[in-house]
Design an enzyme around this catalytic site. Structure first.
Site, mmCIF file in Angstrom:
data_model
loop_
_atom_site.group_PDB
_atom_site.id
_atom_site.type_symbol
_atom_site.label_atom_id
_atom_site.label_comp_id
_atom_site.label_asym_id
_atom_site.label_seq_id
_atom_site.Cartn_x
_atom_site.Cartn_y
_atom_site.Cartn_z
ATOM 1 C CB CYS A 182 -8.811 -10.419 18.699
ATOM 2 S SG CYS A 182 -7.152 -10.720 19.303
ATOM 3 C CG ASP A 214 -5.779 1.384 8.247
ATOM 4 O OD1 ASP A 214 -5.438 2.002 7.218
ATOM 5 O OD2 ASP A 214 -5.216 0.342 8.646
ATOM 6 C CE LYS A 237 -1.491 1.054 10.283
ATOM 7 N NZ LYS A 237 -0.985 0.452 9.027
ATOM 8 N NE ARG A 275 -3.592 0.148 1.757
ATOM 9 C CZ ARG A 275 -4.386 -0.709 2.416
ATOM 10 N NH1 ARG A 275 -4.442 -0.669 3.725
ATOM 11 N NH2 ARG A 275 -5.119 -1.563 1.769
ATOM 12 C CE1 TYR A 276 0.477 4.274 4.382
ATOM 13 C CE2 TYR A 276 0.658 2.009 5.127
ATOM 14 C CZ TYR A 276 0.067 3.249 5.217
ATOM 15 O OH TYR A 276 -0.926 3.461 6.126
ATOM 16 C CG ASP A 325 -9.981 -1.153 10.705
ATOM 17 O OD1 ASP A 325 -9.774 0.062 10.534
ATOM 18 O OD2 ASP A 325 -9.092 -2.017 10.721
ATOM 19 C CB CYS A 344 -9.693 -9.991 14.395
ATOM 20 S SG CYS A 344 -8.468 -10.175 13.092
ATOM 21 N NE ARG A 402 -5.027 -8.035 7.865
ATOM 22 C CZ ARG A 402 -3.967 -7.747 8.601
ATOM 23 N NH1 ARG A 402 -3.543 -8.582 9.524
ATOM 24 N NH2 ARG A 402 -3.305 -6.628 8.405
ATOM 25 C CB CYS A 456 -4.691 -15.862 15.995
ATOM 26 S SG CYS A 456 -4.241 -14.511 14.888
ATOM 27 N NE ARG A 509 5.083 2.208 6.222
ATOM 28 C CZ ARG A 509 4.775 3.368 5.651
ATOM 29 N NH1 ARG A 509 5.400 3.766 4.561
ATOM 30 N NH2 ARG A 509 3.802 4.117 6.147
HETATM 31 C C1 PLP Z 1 -0.102 -0.443 8.868
HETATM 32 C C2 PLP Z 1 0.357 -0.899 7.590
HETATM 33 C C3 PLP Z 1 1.712 -0.834 7.244
HETATM 34 C C4 PLP Z 1 2.755 -0.258 8.178
HETATM 35 O O1 PLP Z 1 2.483 1.076 8.404
HETATM 36 P P1 PLP Z 1 3.324 1.935 9.442
HETATM 37 O O2 PLP Z 1 2.543 3.190 9.568
HETATM 38 O O3 PLP Z 1 4.661 2.111 8.849
HETATM 39 O O4 PLP Z 1 3.398 1.166 10.724
HETATM 40 C C5 PLP Z 1 2.091 -1.267 5.996
HETATM 41 N N1 PLP Z 1 1.187 -1.766 5.125
HETATM 42 C C6 PLP Z 1 -0.126 -1.824 5.411
HETATM 43 C C7 PLP Z 1 -1.067 -2.369 4.402
HETATM 44 C C8 PLP Z 1 -0.581 -1.406 6.657
HETATM 45 O O5 PLP Z 1 -1.884 -1.501 6.960
#
Ligand code: PLP
Ligand code: SF4
Length: 436
Positions: free
Chosen positions: A137, A338, A345, A120-121, A301, A140, A142, A133, A124
């Site tokens: 939870c 989110d 986020k 998404r980002y 969520d 959760c 998911r 799990c 990362r």
């Molecule tokens: C939360 C999340 C991350 C990590 O986000 P950070 O803000 O760096 O902790 C990476 N990918 C997805 C899809 C996420 O939901």
């Protein structure tokens, strides 16, 4: 040390050897509570037939699973109000779905280039390495996936994710998630981390796990030994209520902190569990005492079956208002929403900027004091056309080279003015020293 209820549950599950097995995480998993009858038998709580029928329907849709350890934290005399019970056992309200709720509210599936990866980002990825799990939870996000079909991906399936990361150089941060990644056996974790660590552009690896909360005995010395090979490795866990921080979880956290893993915590704001500034302040204080930095406080969520857990955003703002300034900065999480649909986020905070002109900012502090910050008169704004040669900033981002040439290499080097190398304890030279 064991509480009376732990002794009782251990005996009911394993007779005379139950208690000796209590801290064996595999024994805990094998004895996870998955039915209402088992829950009733172990806790002495009994449900009326009408509620039981509804609960059966609920667990048909979203399965039940509680570790004996986490079950033992429930205050059975007052269980309806108990934060552990509410997170672990759930309620018939999970069957209520409203129009705004979605099975995949964060569009994780749409942002998935290959099975198991959510990208998404820019820099990362989230890597779902397990679907199971130790405890499900009730809140959760998911929910529809976790526990749906209990399956642990094979090495071949995981390889698809690893290959994607290897082929995508902008990924510098890999976040292992699930399910719970620590449900995998040590050998598989070792293999997986080894594969990811071997990718040159991966700078850091993170593990998101709820084990310190729901099955602290999973944090064994052997596991720590495996994880330690792959630094820098960050670990985020998921405490929601101060009651969850027990002697057992403190020991697990200490093992991880001693292993050198920076620890973070991601809480979810949950109605009737922790939607109270006093509870949250206690939680963050207990976390930092255990070397865990509160990282995120999540707005709940829009997942299916979570409506009874949701709070207004104002509750989160109120909690942040009670933390900022009132307690240590490093005890304060970032409150995030989110974004539904996959926007990622979004941090939200109370407002501290009241007004602004070209040369002054008007601010308020946590006490309500209104103050001003005078902007500098001399600041020249930089016109950045990305032509760095004309800029007086140093865009050399390489670290300073602290290595130095040694020995004869020094004598040959033009960047070093050493003329001669003299052995230690040279008499002639020490005479000179005495004359000084
Ligand atoms: C939360 C999340 C991350 C990590 O986000 P950070 O803000 O760096 O902790 C990476 N990918 C997805 C899809 C996420 O939901
Ligand atoms: S306001 Fe907070 S501290 Fe007071 S009773 Fe409610 S939950 Fe407890």
């Amino acid at each position: 040390m064991y509480s009376a209820i732990q002794k009782e549950i251990a005996y009911k599950l394993g007779k005379d050897i139950g208690l000796s097995k209590w801290k064996d995480w595999k024994w805990q998993l094998k004895h996870a509570i998955k039915s209402i009858e088992q829950f009733e038998y172990l806790t002495g709580i009994a449900f009326e037939s009408e509620e039981r029928a509804e609960l059966l329907k609920t667990f048909g849709k979203f399965p039940l699973s509680i570790t004996p350890y986490y079950l033992s934290l429930i205050d059975t005399r007052n269980f309806r109000y108990d934060p552990v019970f509410r997170q672990a056992f759930g309620s018939v309200h999970e069957l209520i779905t409203t129009k705004s709720e979605l099975a995949d509210p964060l569009s994780e599936d749409q942002d998935s280039p290959v099975e198991g990866i959510t990208h998404r980002y820019p820099d990362r990825v989230l890597f779902h390495v397990s679907n199971i799990c130790s405890m499900y939870c009730r809140h959760c996000t998911r929910k529809r996936k976790v526990g749906d079909v209990d399956y642990v991906p094979t090495r071949d399936q995981l390889r698809k994710g690893i290959d994607y990361i290897r082929a995508t150089p902008q990924v510098r941060d890999v976040l292992l998630s699930g399910g719970d990644p620590l449900m995998l056996p040590d050998a598989k974790i070792d293999w997986l981390l080894h594969e990811i660590r071997a990718i040159p552009h991966v700078e850091i690896i993170r593990i998101g796990t709820r084990m310190p909360v729901v099955l602290p005995y999973r944090i064994t010395d052997d596991l720590v030994k495996v994880l330690k090979k792959y630094h820098p490795l960050w670990i985020n866990t998921h405490f929601n209520h101060p009651r969850e921080i027990t002697q057992s979880s403190r020991e697990a956290l200490a093992k991880l902190a001693d292993g050198g893993f920076p620890l973070g915590n991601q809480s979810v704001l949950l109605a009737d569990v922790n939607d109270c500034p006093r509870i949250m302040k206690k939680l963050v204080h207990k976390l930092v005492m255990n070397r865990v930095r509160p990282y995120y406080l999540y707005q709940c969520d829009l997942s299916e079956g979570l409506s009874h857990f949701r709070t207004p955003v104002g509750k989160g703002i109120e909690i942040m208002e009670s933390l900022v300034g009132h307690t240590s900065g490093m005890a304060r999480p970032t409150y995030v929403i989110d974004a539904p649909g996959g926007g990622g986020k979004i941090p939200v905070m109370p407002n501290y900027i009241i007004s602004w002109s070209t040369n002054k900012v008007v601010l308020r502090n946590y006490e309500g004091v209104i103050t001003t910050y005078k902007e500098p008169d001399s600041y020249e704004s930089k016109i950045c056309d990305r032509n760095c040669e004309e800029c007086n900033l140093d865009l050399n981002l390489d670290e300073v080279d602290e290595s130095d040439s040694i020995g004869i290499e020094n004598l040959l080097s033009d960047s070093n003015d050493t003329i001669s190398l003299i052995p230690e304890n040279n008499e002639r030279i020490s005479r000179r020293g005495n004359n000084d």
